[in-house]
Write an enzyme that holds these catalytic residues in place. Structure first.
Site, PDB file in Angstrom:
ATOM      1  N   TYR A  54      -2.412 -20.763 -27.045  1.00  0.00           N
ATOM      2  CA  TYR A  54      -2.718 -19.930 -28.249  1.00  0.00           C
ATOM      3  C   TYR A  54      -1.522 -19.328 -28.751  1.00  0.00           C
ATOM      4  O   TYR A  54      -0.338 -19.398 -28.275  1.00  0.00           O
ATOM      5  CB  TYR A  54      -3.954 -18.913 -27.906  1.00  0.00           C
ATOM      6  CG  TYR A  54      -3.492 -17.816 -27.142  1.00  0.00           C
ATOM      7  CD1 TYR A  54      -3.315 -18.063 -25.734  1.00  0.00           C
ATOM      8  CD2 TYR A  54      -3.599 -16.562 -27.670  1.00  0.00           C
ATOM      9  CE1 TYR A  54      -2.833 -16.866 -25.049  1.00  0.00           C
ATOM     10  CE2 TYR A  54      -2.852 -15.287 -26.697  1.00  0.00           C
ATOM     11  CZ  TYR A  54      -2.541 -15.711 -25.573  1.00  0.00           C
ATOM     12  OH  TYR A  54      -2.160 -14.748 -24.632  1.00  0.00           O
ATOM     13  N   ARG A  56       7.283 -21.421 -30.484  1.00  0.00           N
ATOM     14  CA  ARG A  56       6.774 -20.801 -29.103  1.00  0.00           C
ATOM     15  C   ARG A  56       5.346 -21.918 -28.985  1.00  0.00           C
ATOM     16  O   ARG A  56       5.056 -22.292 -28.001  1.00  0.00           O
ATOM     17  CB  ARG A  56       6.279 -19.611 -29.053  1.00  0.00           C
ATOM     18  CG  ARG A  56       6.082 -19.156 -27.536  1.00  0.00           C
ATOM     19  CD  ARG A  56       5.749 -17.717 -27.380  1.00  0.00           C
ATOM     20  NE  ARG A  56       5.054 -17.147 -28.187  1.00  0.00           N
ATOM     21  CZ  ARG A  56       4.781 -15.803 -28.066  1.00  0.00           C
ATOM     22  NH1 ARG A  56       5.550 -15.024 -27.439  1.00  0.00           N
ATOM     23  NH2 ARG A  56       3.699 -15.237 -28.887  1.00  0.00           N
ATOM     24  N   ARG A  96     -16.986 -33.064 -18.095  1.00  0.00           N
ATOM     25  CA  ARG A  96     -16.170 -32.287 -17.266  1.00  0.00           C
ATOM     26  C   ARG A  96     -15.333 -33.167 -16.414  1.00  0.00           C
ATOM     27  O   ARG A  96     -16.204 -33.868 -15.458  1.00  0.00           O
ATOM     28  CB  ARG A  96     -16.758 -31.379 -16.508  1.00  0.00           C
ATOM     29  CG  ARG A  96     -15.959 -30.450 -15.740  1.00  0.00           C
ATOM     30  CD  ARG A  96     -16.880 -29.161 -15.086  1.00  0.00           C
ATOM     31  NE  ARG A  96     -15.901 -28.569 -14.374  1.00  0.00           N
ATOM     32  CZ  ARG A  96     -15.326 -28.818 -13.232  1.00  0.00           C
ATOM     33  NH1 ARG A  96     -15.487 -29.699 -12.630  1.00  0.00           N
ATOM     34  NH2 ARG A  96     -14.349 -27.789 -12.625  1.00  0.00           N
ATOM     35  N   HIS A 134     -11.260 -33.114 -14.444  1.00  0.00           N
ATOM     36  CA  HIS A 134      -9.997 -32.628 -14.397  1.00  0.00           C
ATOM     37  C   HIS A 134      -9.023 -33.095 -15.186  1.00  0.00           C
ATOM     38  O   HIS A 134      -8.046 -32.797 -16.126  1.00  0.00           O
ATOM     39  CB  HIS A 134      -9.512 -32.136 -13.117  1.00  0.00           C
ATOM     40  CG  HIS A 134     -10.280 -30.893 -12.358  1.00  0.00           C
ATOM     41  ND1 HIS A 134     -11.666 -31.111 -12.177  1.00  0.00           N
ATOM     42  CD2 HIS A 134      -9.936 -29.795 -11.867  1.00  0.00           C
ATOM     43  CE1 HIS A 134     -11.914 -30.090 -11.560  1.00  0.00           C
ATOM     44  NE2 HIS A 134     -10.894 -29.265 -11.244  1.00  0.00           N
ATOM     45  N   LYS A 166       1.906 -20.126 -23.245  1.00  0.00           N
ATOM     46  CA  LYS A 166       0.891 -19.023 -23.691  1.00  0.00           C
ATOM     47  C   LYS A 166      -0.228 -19.939 -23.703  1.00  0.00           C
ATOM     48  O   LYS A 166      -0.793 -20.451 -24.624  1.00  0.00           O
ATOM     49  CB  LYS A 166       1.239 -18.574 -25.158  1.00  0.00           C
ATOM     50  CG  LYS A 166       0.568 -17.329 -25.672  1.00  0.00           C
ATOM     51  CD  LYS A 166       1.483 -16.605 -26.580  1.00  0.00           C
ATOM     52  CE  LYS A 166       0.703 -15.457 -27.316  1.00  0.00           C
ATOM     53  NZ  LYS A 166       0.403 -14.235 -26.486  1.00  0.00           N
ATOM     54  N   GLU A 215       6.654  -8.347 -16.435  1.00  0.00           N
ATOM     55  CA  GLU A 215       6.203  -7.931 -17.570  1.00  0.00           C
ATOM     56  C   GLU A 215       4.942  -7.083 -17.437  1.00  0.00           C
ATOM     57  O   GLU A 215       4.486  -6.618 -16.193  1.00  0.00           O
ATOM     58  CB  GLU A 215       6.119  -9.322 -18.484  1.00  0.00           C
ATOM     59  CG  GLU A 215       5.107  -9.998 -18.183  1.00  0.00           C
ATOM     60  CD  GLU A 215       4.967 -11.308 -18.907  1.00  0.00           C
ATOM     61  OE1 GLU A 215       5.131 -11.153 -20.133  1.00  0.00           O
ATOM     62  OE2 GLU A 215       4.456 -12.281 -18.754  1.00  0.00           O
ATOM     63  N   LEU A 241       6.204 -14.008 -20.467  1.00  0.00           N
ATOM     64  CA  LEU A 241       6.226 -14.827 -21.871  1.00  0.00           C
ATOM     65  C   LEU A 241       7.548 -14.386 -22.713  1.00  0.00           C
ATOM     66  O   LEU A 241       7.855 -13.183 -22.455  1.00  0.00           O
ATOM     67  CB  LEU A 241       5.089 -14.278 -22.481  1.00  0.00           C
ATOM     68  CG  LEU A 241       4.856 -14.785 -23.862  1.00  0.00           C
ATOM     69  CD1 LEU A 241       4.077 -16.403 -23.453  1.00  0.00           C
ATOM     70  CD2 LEU A 241       3.868 -14.227 -24.538  1.00  0.00           C
TER      71      LEU A 241
HETATM   72  N1  PMP Z   1       3.472 -10.911 -22.257  1.00  0.00           N
HETATM   73  C1  PMP Z   1       2.273 -11.182 -22.142  1.00  0.00           C
HETATM   74  C2  PMP Z   1       1.740 -11.453 -20.885  1.00  0.00           C
HETATM   75  C3  PMP Z   1       1.535 -11.010 -23.438  1.00  0.00           C
HETATM   76  O1  PMP Z   1       0.040 -11.454 -23.271  1.00  0.00           O
HETATM   77  C4  PMP Z   1       2.284 -10.854 -24.590  1.00  0.00           C
HETATM   78  C5  PMP Z   1       1.605 -11.037 -26.050  1.00  0.00           C
HETATM   79  N2  PMP Z   1       0.634 -10.002 -26.086  1.00  0.00           N
HETATM   80  C6  PMP Z   1       3.437 -10.245 -24.699  1.00  0.00           C
HETATM   81  C7  PMP Z   1       4.106 -10.644 -23.421  1.00  0.00           C
HETATM   82  C8  PMP Z   1       4.371  -9.915 -25.822  1.00  0.00           C
HETATM   83  O2  PMP Z   1       4.704 -11.167 -26.478  1.00  0.00           O
HETATM   84  P1  PMP Z   1       4.752 -11.229 -28.213  1.00  0.00           P
HETATM   85  O3  PMP Z   1       5.743 -10.185 -28.498  1.00  0.00           O
HETATM   86  O4  PMP Z   1       5.228 -12.245 -28.696  1.00  0.00           O
HETATM   87  O5  PMP Z   1       3.398 -10.391 -28.710  1.00  0.00           O
END
Ligand code: PMP
Length: 276
Positions: free
Chosen positions: A30, A49, A97, A99, A143, A175, A199
Site C-alpha cells: 500500500y 516506493r 486459501r 499460501h 510497505k 523507527e 520504512l
Molecule cells: N515508518 C512507518 C512504520 C510508517 O508506517 C510510516 C508511514 N506512516 C513512516 C515510517 C513514514 O513514512 P512516510 O513519510 O512515507 O509517510
C-alpha cells in the site's frame, strides 16, 4: 468515491471477495499519499516506493504507472479533497486459501481519498512516546499490509496514554509504529540509516533534503535508546504527522521537554515545500 477493480464506484458498491489474499495473508502492499491544496505531494517518490514494494513481494502492478497517475488525478478531482490523504493498496488477488501464489490471480487495487486535517496541535506542542522491542520482520523497508506488530504497538501507546511507540532492536532505535524518528544532539541530526530495518519515509527524505539545505550536519547511523534519552531534541516524521516534536519518552522529558529550535526550523522549511 472509490477506485476498486478497474472502475470508480461508491463505497457501498464495492463487493470485496472473502478470497482476497489481503484478508487471508495480508498479502499486499500500500501507499498513503498526502494531498495539500488539492495536489498530491511528492507523488513520484511514493510511486517509486510502490513499484519497489511490488517488485520485492513479487506482485505485478495491475496497471501501468501512467494509468495509476490517471487514477490518482481522477480520484482527487472526483473527491474534491483539498487537504487529506489518498490510500492505495494492491493485493495479490482472489483465490481459494493456499499460501503459494495463485496461478491466475489478478492483483486487486483499491484507492480512495479522505479528508485529513494537518495535526496542528501535536505539531505545535509535541507528543509523548514509550519504547518497545521492534518485533517486526527483516523487510521493514517494504510497505506491506502485514501491519499487526505496528497495530499492537500503536495500541500499547493508546493503553499507556501516549501517542507513539519508539521501536528498538537490542537497544538500537529503528523507527516508530507509524513514523520515522530523528533526534538532535549537539546540533547534529541523527536518524537510522535507510536499510531493511525501517520504512524509507518520503517525509524523512524531504526532511534530510531540508537539513542539507540548512547546512545541518546529518548522521544516518544507528543510535541507542540511551542516546535518545540524552538527546537535545527529537521528532517523528510521516505523511500525515509531517514533523511532530517528540517531547517525552518513557516518562522522561527529551531536552527541556518542549519542541526544540532545530525541530521548529525544519517544520517552517517543511511547510514551505507545499505552501501555495
Ligand atoms: N515508518 C512507518 C512504520 C510508517 O508506517 C510510516 C508511514 N506512516 C513512516 C515510517 C513514514 O513514512 P512516510 O513519510 O512515507 O509517510
Amino acid at each position: 468515491m472509490y477506485f476498486y477493480k478497474d472502475s470508480f464506484v461508491e463505497k457501498t458498491d464495492r463487493m470485496i471477495s472473502p478470497d482476497d489474499r489481503g484478508y487471508y495473508f495480508g498479502d499486499g502492499i500500500y501507499e498513503v499519499f498526502r494531498i495539500y491544496h488539492g495536489k498530491v505531494y511528492e507523488q513520484e517518490a511514493h510511486l517509486v516506493r510502490l513499484v519497489r514494494s511490488a517488485k520485492d513481494v513479487r506482485i505485478e502492478l495491475p496497471y501501468s504507472l501512467e494509468q495509476i497517475r490517471e487514477i490518482i488525478t481522477t480520484l482527487v478531482k472526483k473527491s474534491r479533497i483539498s487537504e487529506g490523504t489518498l490510500y492505495m493498496q494492491i493485493t495479490r488477488g482472489e483465490a481459494p486459501r493456499a499460501h503459494s501464489f495463485p496461478q491466475n490471480g489478478k492483483p486487486v487495487m483499491t484507492a480512495y481519498c479522505t479528508d485529513v486535517p494537518r495535526p496542528t496541535d501535536a505539531m505545535d506542542n509535541g507528543i509523548r512516546a514509550i519504547s518497545q522491542d521492534d518485533i517486526r520482520w527483516l523487510r521493514c523497508d517494504l510497505k506491506t499490509l502485514n501491519l499487526l506488530p505496528n497495530v499492537l504497538s500503536k495500541q500499547a501507546a493508546v493503553d499507556h496514554g501516549v501517542q507513539e511507540v519508539v521501536l528498538h532492536r537490542g537497544g538500537i532505535v529503528t523507527e516508530c509504529s507509524a513514523s520515522n524518528l530523528m533526534m538532535v544532539k549537539n546540533q547534529i541530526l541523527h536518524t537510522h540509516p535507510a536499510n531493511h530495518l525501517i520504512l524509507h519515509g518520503i517525509t524523512r527524505m524531504v526532511v534530510l533534503r531540508l537539513a542539507h539545505a540548512l547546512k545541518l550536519e546529518v548522521r544516518e547511523e544507528p543510535f541507542t535508546l540511551e542516546d535518545l534519552y540524552q538527546a537535545d531534541e527529537a521528532f517523528i516524521t510521516g505523511t500525515t504527522v509531517e514533523i511532530t516534536p517528540l517531547v517525552e519518552i518513557d516518562n522522561k522529558p527529551i531536552g527541556s521537554g518542549i519542541p526544540g529550535t532545530i525541530t521548529k526550523q525544519l517544520q517552517q522549511q517543511f511547510e514551505r515545500t507545499f505552501s501555495k
